[in-house]
Motif scaffolding. Structure first.
Motif, PDB file in Angstrom:
ATOM      1  N   GLY A  49       0.827  -1.201   0.000  1.00  0.00           N
ATOM      2  CA  GLY A  49       0.000   0.000   0.000  1.00  0.00           C
ATOM      3  C   GLY A  49       0.860   1.249   0.000  1.00  0.00           C
ATOM      4  N   GLY A  50       0.217   2.382  -0.181  1.00  0.00           N
ATOM      5  CA  GLY A  50       0.951   3.630  -0.268  1.00  0.00           C
ATOM      6  C   GLY A  50       1.402   4.169   1.063  1.00  0.00           C
ATOM      7  N   THR A  51       0.769   3.750   2.141  1.00  0.00           N
ATOM      8  CA  THR A  51       1.096   4.266   3.461  1.00  0.00           C
ATOM      9  C   THR A  51       1.029   3.161   4.498  1.00  0.00           C
ATOM     10  OG1 THR A  51       0.341   5.756   5.229  1.00  0.00           O
ATOM     11  CG2 THR A  51      -1.327   4.972   3.690  1.00  0.00           C
ATOM     12  N   ALA A  52       1.840   3.298   5.533  1.00  0.00           N
ATOM     13  CA  ALA A  52       1.873   2.290   6.597  1.00  0.00           C
ATOM     14  C   ALA A  52       0.574   2.242   7.381  1.00  0.00           C
ATOM     15  CB  ALA A  52       3.039   2.574   7.544  1.00  0.00           C
ATOM     16  N   ARG A  53      -0.255   3.270   7.262  1.00  0.00           N
ATOM     17  CA  ARG A  53      -1.521   3.291   8.008  1.00  0.00           C
ATOM     18  C   ARG A  53      -2.448   2.158   7.607  1.00  0.00           C
ATOM     19  NH1 ARG A  53      -3.698   9.202   6.961  1.00  0.00           N
ATOM     20  NH2 ARG A  53      -2.924   8.603   4.893  1.00  0.00           N
ATOM     21  N   HIS A  54      -2.237   1.581   6.431  1.00  0.00           N
ATOM     22  CA  HIS A  54      -3.114   0.504   5.960  1.00  0.00           C
ATOM     23  C   HIS A  54      -2.610  -0.885   6.352  1.00  0.00           C
ATOM     24  CE1 HIS A  54      -5.735   3.163   3.826  1.00  0.00           C
ATOM     25  NE2 HIS A  54      -4.792   3.577   2.996  1.00  0.00           N
ATOM     26  N   SER A  55      -1.553  -0.954   7.155  1.00  0.00           N
ATOM     27  CA  SER A  55      -0.966  -2.256   7.457  1.00  0.00           C
ATOM     28  C   SER A  55      -1.918  -3.186   8.213  1.00  0.00           C
ATOM     29  CB  SER A  55       0.320  -2.075   8.268  1.00  0.00           C
ATOM     30  OG  SER A  55       0.050  -1.425   9.492  1.00  0.00           O
TER      31      SER A  55
ATOM     32  N   ALA B 180       2.761 -11.713   9.262  1.00  0.00           N
ATOM     33  CA  ALA B 180       2.229 -11.202   8.003  1.00  0.00           C
ATOM     34  C   ALA B 180       3.113 -10.036   7.559  1.00  0.00           C
ATOM     35  CB  ALA B 180       0.787 -10.740   8.186  1.00  0.00           C
ATOM     36  N   VAL B 181       3.232  -9.824   6.260  1.00  0.00           N
ATOM     37  CA  VAL B 181       4.176  -8.833   5.748  1.00  0.00           C
ATOM     38  C   VAL B 181       3.434  -7.743   4.988  1.00  0.00           C
ATOM     39  CG1 VAL B 181       6.205  -8.437   4.297  1.00  0.00           C
ATOM     40  CG2 VAL B 181       5.977 -10.592   5.550  1.00  0.00           C
ATOM     41  N   TYR B 182       3.652  -6.516   5.418  1.00  0.00           N
ATOM     42  CA  TYR B 182       3.080  -5.350   4.738  1.00  0.00           C
ATOM     43  C   TYR B 182       4.221  -4.481   4.252  1.00  0.00           C
ATOM     44  CZ  TYR B 182       0.393  -1.146   3.782  1.00  0.00           C
ATOM     45  OH  TYR B 182      -0.173  -0.058   3.156  1.00  0.00           O
ATOM     46  N   ALA B 183       4.115  -3.997   3.026  1.00  0.00           N
ATOM     47  CA  ALA B 183       5.128  -3.112   2.451  1.00  0.00           C
ATOM     48  C   ALA B 183       4.468  -1.831   1.974  1.00  0.00           C
ATOM     49  CB  ALA B 183       5.858  -3.804   1.303  1.00  0.00           C
ATOM     50  N   ALA B 184       4.776  -0.725   2.654  1.00  0.00           N
ATOM     51  CA  ALA B 184       4.338   0.597   2.210  1.00  0.00           C
ATOM     52  C   ALA B 184       5.386   1.168   1.260  1.00  0.00           C
ATOM     53  CB  ALA B 184       4.161   1.511   3.421  1.00  0.00           C
ATOM     54  N   SER B 185       5.059   2.284   0.635  1.00  0.00           N
ATOM     55  CA  SER B 185       5.975   2.884  -0.338  1.00  0.00           C
ATOM     56  C   SER B 185       7.346   3.142   0.265  1.00  0.00           C
ATOM     57  CB  SER B 185       5.380   4.192  -0.869  1.00  0.00           C
ATOM     58  OG  SER B 185       4.174   3.954  -1.561  1.00  0.00           O
ATOM     59  N   GLU B 186       7.375   3.624   1.519  1.00  0.00           N
ATOM     60  CA  GLU B 186       8.661   3.953   2.141  1.00  0.00           C
ATOM     61  C   GLU B 186       9.496   2.728   2.469  1.00  0.00           C
ATOM     62  OE1 GLU B 186       5.467   4.524   5.484  1.00  0.00           O
ATOM     63  OE2 GLU B 186       5.652   4.865   3.318  1.00  0.00           O
ATOM     64  N   ASP B 187       8.877   1.546   2.503  1.00  0.00           N
ATOM     65  CA  ASP B 187       9.625   0.330   2.817  1.00  0.00           C
ATOM     66  C   ASP B 187      10.555  -0.092   1.686  1.00  0.00           C
ATOM     67  OD1 ASP B 187       8.646  -0.202   5.420  1.00  0.00           O
ATOM     68  OD2 ASP B 187       6.765  -0.916   4.570  1.00  0.00           O
ATOM     69  N   TRP B 188      10.313   0.424   0.494  1.00  0.00           N
ATOM     70  CA  TRP B 188      11.172   0.082  -0.630  1.00  0.00           C
ATOM     71  C   TRP B 188      12.405   0.987  -0.684  1.00  0.00           C
ATOM     72  CZ3 TRP B 188       9.835  -4.461  -2.220  1.00  0.00           C
ATOM     73  CH2 TRP B 188       8.477  -4.845  -2.216  1.00  0.00           C
ATOM     74  N   ALA B 189      12.366   2.099   0.048  1.00  0.00           N
ATOM     75  CA  ALA B 189      13.512   3.007   0.105  1.00  0.00           C
ATOM     76  C   ALA B 189      14.591   2.421   1.006  1.00  0.00           C
ATOM     77  CB  ALA B 189      13.068   4.384   0.617  1.00  0.00           C
TER      78      ALA B 189
END
Length: 214
Positions: free
Chosen positions: A113-119, A141-150
């Motif tokens: 997702g685009g933001t960690a708020r949706h984890s 469970a694994v959630y990846a927000a946009s900033e996690d790819w940085a």
């Protein structure tokens, strides 16, 4: 014996961060367990899934995808977050599968997702879905927000990927091997392979037997 690991990804873009996360999870699991890995891109089956929802009859390639999932030894399921939940395409695919077909199947759930708020989608939507299907969902469970790819978030994401992959690999290793020749999963669509055949005795007959015994 080599296990069969199926990866279901509901990303719509190409390239897709959802597919990227799915590939990382599959690679990490494959390093820890001997497995044949098959990836199913749901965007390629979107029309088939919609037609099945209307007609009740799967196309040959949708049937192949469903058979792959129901005959797998393990599953990695990854979806993008839409409106605070899993995507409609993701849910529709699992609606096509018989609700008994995934009983006991080890599953690793993940989302992007685009933001960690949706984890929390992992816990309030995905985990309950697979719990209803009686799958065995790994603890991590694994959630990846946009900033996690940085670069700043990549290390933390890699740690979550490794931990979840280790948990799935452990369940795959503990799963009993299927008998030879059982490559197509259950004989009946949607019937778990490890469920013993049991004769169903009508309720009236059970009551009659009790009356005789009394």
């Amino acid at each position: 014996m080599t296990k069969r690991l199926v990866v279901v990804t509901a990303g719509l873009g190409k390239p897709s961060s959802t597919r990227l996360l799915a590939d990382r999870l599959a690679t990490a699991t494959g390093r820890r367990a001997e497995a044949d890995i098959q990836v199913i891109e749901l965007r390629e089956l979107a029309n088939d899934i919609a037609q099945n929802m209307v007609t009740g009859f799967p196309s040959p390639r949708l049937r192949d995808a469903v058979d792959a999932v129901t005959s797998a030894d393990g599953l990695i399921a990854v979806t993008p977050v839409f409106t605070g939940s899993y995507s409609g395409l993701f849910k529709s695919f699992f609606d096509v599968i018989d609700k008994e077909a995934l009983a006991g199947l080890p599953v690793l759930i993940a989302a992007t997702g685009g933001t960690a708020r949706h984890s929390l989608v992992l816990e309030h939507a995905m985990r309950p879905l697979f719990a209803y299907l009686r799958a065995v969902v790994v603890p991590t469970a694994v959630y990846a927000a946009s900033e996690d790819w940085a670069s700043d978030g990549a290390g933390a994401l890699a740690g979550r990927v490794d931990r979840a992959a280790s948990e799935l690999a452990a369940l795959l290793g503990a799963r009993p091997d299927r008998p030879l020749g059982d490559s197509n999963g259950p004989e009946e669509p949607g019937r778990p392979a490890d469920v013993d055949d049991m004769a169903v005795v009508p309720f009236a007959q059970q009551l009659a037997a009790l009356a005789v015994e009394g």
